[in-house]
Design a protein around this motif. Structure first.
Motif, short mmCIF file in Angstrom:
data_model
loop_
_atom_site.label_atom_id
_atom_site.label_comp_id
_atom_site.label_asym_id
_atom_site.label_seq_id
_atom_site.Cartn_x
_atom_site.Cartn_y
_atom_site.Cartn_z
N VAL A 112 56.21 -14.32 62.63
CA VAL A 112 54.92 -13.91 63.20
C VAL A 112 54.10 -15.12 63.68
O VAL A 112 53.48 -15.08 64.75
CB VAL A 112 54.14 -13.04 62.18
CG1 VAL A 112 52.69 -12.85 62.61
CG2 VAL A 112 54.83 -11.69 62.04
N ARG A 113 54.14 -16.19 62.90
CA ARG A 113 53.41 -17.40 63.30
C ARG A 113 53.90 -17.91 64.66
O ARG A 113 53.11 -18.23 65.54
CB ARG A 113 53.62 -18.47 62.22
CG ARG A 113 52.62 -19.59 62.26
CD ARG A 113 52.90 -20.59 61.14
NE ARG A 113 52.46 -20.13 59.83
CZ ARG A 113 51.20 -20.20 59.41
NH1 ARG A 113 50.27 -20.70 60.20
NH2 ARG A 113 50.87 -19.80 58.21
N GLU A 114 55.22 -17.92 64.80
CA GLU A 114 55.80 -18.39 66.07
C GLU A 114 55.45 -17.46 67.22
O GLU A 114 55.10 -17.89 68.32
CB GLU A 114 57.33 -18.48 65.96
CG GLU A 114 57.79 -19.77 65.32
CD GLU A 114 59.30 -19.80 65.06
OE1 GLU A 114 60.03 -19.00 65.69
OE2 GLU A 114 59.71 -20.62 64.23
N ARG A 115 55.50 -16.15 66.95
CA ARG A 115 55.25 -15.18 68.03
C ARG A 115 53.78 -15.24 68.49
O ARG A 115 53.50 -15.17 69.68
CB ARG A 115 55.61 -13.76 67.54
CG ARG A 115 55.38 -12.66 68.58
CD ARG A 115 56.24 -12.88 69.80
NE ARG A 115 55.91 -11.96 70.90
CZ ARG A 115 54.98 -12.18 71.82
NH1 ARG A 115 54.24 -13.29 71.77
NH2 ARG A 115 54.78 -11.31 72.78
N LEU A 116 52.86 -15.37 67.53
CA LEU A 116 51.44 -15.36 67.89
C LEU A 116 51.00 -16.64 68.57
O LEU A 116 49.96 -16.69 69.21
CB LEU A 116 50.57 -15.09 66.65
CG LEU A 116 50.71 -13.70 66.04
CD1 LEU A 116 49.74 -13.53 64.88
CD2 LEU A 116 50.45 -12.60 67.08
N ALA A 117 51.82 -17.68 68.46
CA ALA A 117 51.50 -18.94 69.13
C ALA A 117 51.91 -18.93 70.60
O ALA A 117 51.55 -19.84 71.35
CB ALA A 117 52.18 -20.10 68.41
N LYS A 118 52.64 -17.90 71.02
CA LYS A 118 53.06 -17.85 72.43
C LYS A 118 51.86 -17.52 73.32
O LYS A 118 50.95 -16.81 72.92
CB LYS A 118 54.16 -16.79 72.60
CG LYS A 118 55.43 -17.21 71.87
CD LYS A 118 56.67 -16.54 72.44
CE LYS A 118 57.89 -17.21 71.84
NZ LYS A 118 59.04 -16.32 71.78
N PRO A 119 51.89 -18.04 74.56
CA PRO A 119 50.72 -17.93 75.43
C PRO A 119 50.28 -16.48 75.70
O PRO A 119 49.09 -16.22 75.82
CB PRO A 119 51.18 -18.58 76.74
CG PRO A 119 52.39 -19.36 76.42
CD PRO A 119 52.97 -18.85 75.16
N ASP A 120 51.21 -15.53 75.75
CA ASP A 120 50.81 -14.16 76.09
C ASP A 120 49.97 -13.51 74.99
O ASP A 120 49.33 -12.49 75.23
CB ASP A 120 52.03 -13.30 76.42
CG ASP A 120 52.89 -13.01 75.20
OD1 ASP A 120 52.90 -13.84 74.27
OD2 ASP A 120 53.53 -11.95 75.17
N ALA A 121 49.96 -14.11 73.80
CA ALA A 121 49.17 -13.54 72.71
C ALA A 121 47.75 -14.11 72.67
O ALA A 121 46.91 -13.65 71.91
CB ALA A 121 49.85 -13.78 71.36
N ALA A 122 47.49 -15.08 73.54
CA ALA A 122 46.22 -15.80 73.47
C ALA A 122 45.02 -14.91 73.80
O ALA A 122 43.92 -15.10 73.29
CB ALA A 122 46.24 -17.02 74.38
N ALA A 123 45.22 -13.91 74.66
CA ALA A 123 44.09 -13.05 75.05
C ALA A 123 43.95 -11.83 74.14
O ALA A 123 43.12 -10.97 74.37
CB ALA A 123 44.26 -12.60 76.50
#
Ligand code: ADP
Length: 194
Positions: A82-93
């Motif tokens: 989850v940490r890796e996935r939430l760090a991806k740019p598409d999760a930023a918004a």
């Protein structure tokens, strides 16, 4: 790495929504619909793990056996995923989480990643007899009745305590999931606009 992860997500925590509900509650379907409406990704840990299994990656090989029994993958492995996935740019918004957290320690990890609570936690509530009926109706070849019952049991023991956890923190919003798909979507959207 941990610091960068935090920075990537912390500023956007107002748009972090957790969908909570038992297997068969329809939260995955709702996550997809809401993601489209809100323009943020629906992040399903179940889908991510199934993809890893299909790819035969190191993660996939590690979780395959445990998933097949209906039990949960360990919290440390899930924290990394989850940490890796939430760090991806598409999760930023912003993002919708479907299938995470599933235990109280996972909820604590999520807070650490976000630097605070999620914006809202939506419980998709469905009576148990309806869950069993739905599960047996859509049974996948690899889902025996025994595995389905194990998933429901694991939900009751390990995930249901999150209902109280989030209620105590004033974050829980309950939506009646025993209705048509569009009716449930409308109810969730209304609750989020609150
Ligand atoms: P469901 O069919 O209940 O909606 P999912 O598709 O979300 O289930 O997940 C399938 C399986 O993947 C779970 O039974 C569990 O083994 C594993 N899994 C998914 N998310 C998590 C998590 N947050 N923690 C531990 N295991 C998980």
């Amino acid at each position: 790495m941990a610091v960068a992860d935090k920075g990537a997500v912390a500023g956007y925590s107002p748009r972090s929504v957790v969908l909570l509900g038992p297997p068969g509650s329809g939260k995955g379907t709702q996550a997809e619909i809401l993601a489209r409406d809100l323009g943020v990704p629906a992040i399903s840990t179940g889908d991510m793990l199934r993809e890893a299994v299909e790819e035969g990656s190191e993660l996939g090989r590690k979780v395959e056996g445990i998933m097949a029994t209906g039990d949960l993958v360990d919290d440390a492995t899930m924290a990394r995923v989850v940490r890796e996935r939430l760090a991806k740019p598409d999760a930023a918004a912003g993002f919708l989480l479907d299938g995470y957290p599933r235990t109280v320690p996972q909820a604590e990890v999520l807070e650490e990643i976000l630097g605070g609570h999620p914006q809202a936690v939506i419980l998709v509530d469905v009576p148990e007899e309806e869950l069993v009926r739905r599960a047996l109706g859509r049974q996948r070849a690899d889902d025996t009745e025994e595995v389905i019952r194990e998933r429901l049991r694991v939900y009751g023991n390990k995930t249901a305590p999150l209902v109280g956890y989030y209620r105590d923190r004033g974050l829980l919003r309950t939506v009646d999931g025993h209705r048509s798909i569009p009716e449930v979507s409308t109810a969730i959207t209304r609750v989020l606009r609150g």
